[in-house]
Write a protein that holds these residues in place. Structure first.
Motif, PDB file in Angstrom:
ATOM      1  N   PRO A  39      31.169  31.746  32.811  1.00 52.41           N
ATOM      2  CA  PRO A  39      31.136  30.818  33.961  1.00 52.41           C
ATOM      3  C   PRO A  39      32.462  30.093  34.171  1.00 52.41           C
ATOM      4  CG  PRO A  39      29.119  30.613  32.695  1.00 52.41           C
ATOM      5  CD  PRO A  39      30.060  31.490  31.892  1.00 52.41           C
ATOM      6  N   GLY A  40      33.143  29.760  33.094  1.00 56.60           N
ATOM      7  CA  GLY A  40      34.443  29.098  33.221  1.00 56.60           C
ATOM      8  C   GLY A  40      35.457  29.979  33.907  1.00 56.60           C
ATOM      9  N   LEU A  41      35.485  31.249  33.529  1.00 59.00           N
ATOM     10  CA  LEU A  41      36.391  32.186  34.191  1.00 59.00           C
ATOM     11  C   LEU A  41      36.014  32.347  35.658  1.00 59.00           C
ATOM     12  CD1 LEU A  41      36.736  34.956  31.455  1.00 59.00           C
ATOM     13  CD2 LEU A  41      38.425  33.234  32.116  1.00 59.00           C
ATOM     14  N   PHE A  45      38.385  31.669  38.859  1.00 60.81           N
ATOM     15  CA  PHE A  45      38.591  32.666  39.912  1.00 60.81           C
ATOM     16  C   PHE A  45      38.207  32.096  41.271  1.00 60.81           C
ATOM     17  CE2 PHE A  45      37.285  36.159  42.661  1.00 60.81           C
ATOM     18  CZ  PHE A  45      38.454  36.891  42.683  1.00 60.81           C
ATOM     19  N   GLU A  46      37.139  31.315  41.314  1.00 60.34           N
ATOM     20  CA  GLU A  46      36.711  30.697  42.570  1.00 60.34           C
ATOM     21  C   GLU A  46      37.810  29.795  43.137  1.00 60.34           C
ATOM     22  OE1 GLU A  46      32.635  28.700  43.915  1.00 60.34           O
ATOM     23  OE2 GLU A  46      33.737  27.448  42.489  1.00 60.34           O
ATOM     24  N   ILE A  48      41.036  30.070  42.612  1.00 55.86           N
ATOM     25  CA  ILE A  48      42.094  30.956  43.117  1.00 55.86           C
ATOM     26  C   ILE A  48      41.677  31.575  44.447  1.00 55.86           C
ATOM     27  CG2 ILE A  48      43.314  33.135  42.687  1.00 55.86           C
ATOM     28  CD1 ILE A  48      43.119  32.405  39.661  1.00 55.86           C
ATOM     29  N   TRP A  49      40.470  32.082  44.521  1.00 53.10           N
ATOM     30  CA  TRP A  49      39.965  32.756  45.718  1.00 53.10           C
ATOM     31  C   TRP A  49      39.996  31.829  46.934  1.00 53.10           C
ATOM     32  CZ3 TRP A  49      38.909  37.714  46.730  1.00 53.10           C
ATOM     33  CH2 TRP A  49      38.180  38.020  47.886  1.00 53.10           C
ATOM     34  N   LYS A  50      39.528  30.606  46.749  1.00 54.23           N
ATOM     35  CA  LYS A  50      39.457  29.665  47.872  1.00 54.23           C
ATOM     36  C   LYS A  50      40.835  29.285  48.395  1.00 54.23           C
ATOM     37  CE  LYS A  50      35.058  27.377  47.038  1.00 54.23           C
ATOM     38  NZ  LYS A  50      34.416  26.094  46.708  1.00 54.23           N
ATOM     39  N   GLN A  51      41.853  29.353  47.552  1.00 55.41           N
ATOM     40  CA  GLN A  51      43.202  28.952  47.942  1.00 55.41           C
ATOM     41  C   GLN A  51      44.078  30.146  48.323  1.00 55.41           C
ATOM     42  OE1 GLN A  51      44.112  25.697  48.227  1.00 55.41           O
ATOM     43  NE2 GLN A  51      41.997  25.229  47.704  1.00 55.41           N
ATOM     44  N   SER A  52      43.498  31.331  48.368  1.00 49.99           N
ATOM     45  CA  SER A  52      44.266  32.549  48.649  1.00 49.99           C
ATOM     46  C   SER A  52      44.183  32.929  50.113  1.00 49.99           C
ATOM     47  CB  SER A  52      43.732  33.712  47.798  1.00 49.99           C
ATOM     48  OG  SER A  52      43.919  33.428  46.436  1.00 49.99           O
ATOM     49  N   SER A  53      45.241  33.582  50.568  1.00 47.27           N
ATOM     50  CA  SER A  53      45.265  34.097  51.937  1.00 47.27           C
ATOM     51  C   SER A  53      44.382  35.341  52.024  1.00 47.27           C
ATOM     52  CB  SER A  53      46.701  34.465  52.323  1.00 47.27           C
ATOM     53  OG  SER A  53      47.133  35.596  51.554  1.00 47.27           O
ATOM     54  N   ALA A  54      44.115  35.760  53.233  1.00 51.40           N
ATOM     55  CA  ALA A  54      43.325  36.981  53.428  1.00 51.40           C
ATOM     56  C   ALA A  54      44.021  38.179  52.790  1.00 51.40           C
ATOM     57  CB  ALA A  54      43.094  37.227  54.916  1.00 51.40           C
TER      58      ALA A  54
END
Length: 73
Positions: A39-41, A45-46, A48-54
């Protein structure tokens, strides 16, 4: 749902203001480790994902697909 939010917050607080080496140690220690670390990983990742471009998201997906196709079954 409240437990999930608290878990996310706890994990984010745990890594906030940590050095690069501390975060790397946490990730390395979690990979292939006890399943309780997953869950920590996922939270990391969440973030990173939310702050990433398409474009970055598409790159993550392509890398994941490539690695999964080469993973032992």
């Amino acid at each position: 749902m409240n437990v999930l939010i608290n878990l996310r917050q706890a994990i984010i607080q745990k890594v906030t203001d940590k050095s690069d080496a501390d975060i790397e140690d946490m990730i390395v220690g979690s990979v292939d480790g006890d399943e309780r670390a997953l869950p920590g990983l996922g939270v990391l990742f969440e973030v990173i994902w939310k702050q990433s471009s398409a474009e970055q998201k598409q790159q993550f997906i392509q890398i994941l697909q490539q690695k999964l196709s080469n993973a032992p079954s």
